[in-house]
Scaffold this motif. Structure first.
Motif, short mmCIF file in Angstrom:
data_model
loop_
_atom_site.label_atom_id
_atom_site.label_comp_id
_atom_site.label_asym_id
_atom_site.label_seq_id
_atom_site.Cartn_x
_atom_site.Cartn_y
_atom_site.Cartn_z
N GLN A 123 -72.87 -34.85 -14.99
CA GLN A 123 -71.45 -34.31 -14.90
C GLN A 123 -70.46 -35.41 -15.22
OE1 GLN A 123 -72.06 -30.84 -15.09
NE2 GLN A 123 -69.87 -30.92 -14.37
N THR A 124 -70.80 -36.71 -15.55
CA THR A 124 -70.17 -37.75 -16.14
C THR A 124 -70.20 -37.74 -17.43
OG1 THR A 124 -70.12 -39.07 -14.06
CG2 THR A 124 -69.39 -39.96 -16.05
N ALA A 125 -68.85 -37.55 -18.23
CA ALA A 125 -68.95 -37.51 -19.62
C ALA A 125 -68.32 -38.77 -20.17
CB ALA A 125 -68.38 -36.32 -20.13
N THR A 169 -61.35 -39.49 -12.46
CA THR A 169 -61.08 -38.11 -13.06
C THR A 169 -59.67 -37.53 -12.70
OG1 THR A 169 -63.54 -37.52 -12.82
CG2 THR A 169 -62.09 -35.80 -13.48
N MET A 185 -71.65 -34.27 -25.00
CA MET A 185 -70.27 -33.47 -24.72
C MET A 185 -69.49 -33.69 -26.16
SD MET A 185 -71.12 -32.68 -21.95
CE MET A 185 -72.21 -33.21 -20.56
N LEU A 215 -62.49 -32.88 -21.99
CA LEU A 215 -63.69 -32.87 -21.40
C LEU A 215 -63.35 -32.70 -19.83
CD1 LEU A 215 -65.61 -35.72 -22.98
CD2 LEU A 215 -65.80 -33.35 -23.00
N TYR A 220 -65.95 -31.96 -16.46
CA TYR A 220 -66.60 -33.03 -16.43
C TYR A 220 -65.80 -34.28 -15.72
CZ TYR A 220 -69.62 -30.58 -19.44
OH TYR A 220 -70.54 -29.48 -20.03
N ARG A 221 -66.52 -35.43 -15.57
CA ARG A 221 -66.02 -36.56 -14.75
C ARG A 221 -65.73 -37.78 -15.52
NH1 ARG A 221 -64.35 -34.34 -10.45
NH2 ARG A 221 -64.08 -36.35 -9.57
#
Length: 308
Positions: A123-125, A169, A185, A215, A220-221
């Protein structure tokens, strides 16, 4: 986040490092001179994009084709966002790392970037790195010496010099001088907006900030790490009130582009119209920690673009 794990030394690269440049050939040579020795045996690739540099610079940059561990692409149309898109389209890494041409990676940059990228869950972009200013000689005698620069001015100069490794975030930080995006992403969002990025000497920029916003809005994070560091050259011509004022106005124009609906634009314009007269008076008593003149010119830039 997840525990760091050893990255493979062979196969597809984990990180594609993209360096977009326009008429800064000597800066690029210093950049890659510091970067390439770190890349030996590491799962990374380096891609330099010449964004329509003038012939003298293009000739110097073309010699990079012979450098081992580096790919070179020449574009005939200028634009930072366009060049960065060409870089990530050429790259094969899971992560796309953006490095400014005048940002020099410190020793250990590659290893730290790989390690921190491996700690990111799916989930981290976005993973932003530390950007330390390299001030020009005799900077204290310039019109706007470093001691008189507040946080807003430093950010306009692409300085992100904070400690720690944390989720940002809710309050994202990071600049394109030193930042990683997850490749999948970027592809899903169609790459960077070429209408937002800087072109030539125009000071309007922000394609990476727009991508961060998009994002995060998509769920996303964004994380920040102080472990992979670059020294960002601050040229003397930028340490003037005129340069910072124009840069602030261009940031106002960029903010307007990020507002997607007429209602959002009208609401933001009303707030700025109310605040602008007060800021115009407060700038008479300005101090570095307040930076009223930068806030004022940010507003003026947005309003100028809106009503143009």
């Amino acid at each position: 986040m997840q525990d760091a794990k050893a990255a493979p030394k062979t196969g597809a690269p984990v990180i594609s490092i993209v360096i977009a440049t326009h008429n800064r050939s000597l800066d690029v040579l210093e950049n890659v001179g510091a970067l390439l020795p770190q890349c030996v045996g590491q799962p990374v690739e380096v891609i330099v994009i010449d964004s329509a540099s003038a012939p003298a610079h293009a000739e110097v940059l073309a010699n990079l084709r012979a450098r081992e561990g580096l790919s070179f692409v020449r574009l005939d149309e200028p634009g930072v966002a366009r060049a960065r898109n060409a870089g990530f389209e050429s790259g094969k890494g899971e992560w796309i790392a953006l490095l400014d041409d005048d940002a020099v990676p410190r020793p250990g940059w590659v290893e730290a970037a790989i390690t921190d990228a491996a700690r990111c869950d799916v989930q981290t972009a976005i993973l932003a790195g530390r950007v330390v200013p390299r001030w020009p000689d005799a900077a204290g005698s310039l019109e706007m010496p470093p001691s008189q620069l507040g946080p807003r001015a430093r950010l306009l100069l692409s300085v992100v010099d904070e400690d720690g490794f944390r989720d940002t975030t809710d309050h994202p930080i990071g600049v394109g001088a030193n930042m990683l995006f997850r490749r999948s992403m970027l592809e899903a969002h169609g790459g960077f907006d070429v209408t937002t990025g800087r072109v030539g000497s125009n000071l309007a920029s922000g394609e990476e900030a727009q991508m961060m916003t998009d994002l995060i809005e998509a769920g996303y994070r964004c994380w920040y790490s102080d472990a992979f560091v670059v020294d960002h050259k601050i040229h003397a011509g930028r340490l003037t009130r005129a340069w910072l004022t124009e840069r602030a106005r261009k940031e106002g124009e960029v903010e307007l582009r990020r507002l997607k609906t007429p209602g959002q634009k009208i609401a933001r314009a009303i707030k700025m119209l109310i605040a602008t007269p007060m800021l115009a008076m407060l700038q008479m008593l300005d101090r570095p920690e307040h930076e009223y003149y930068l806030r004022l010119n940010h507003n003026l830039g947005l309003l100028r673009k809106l009503f143009a």
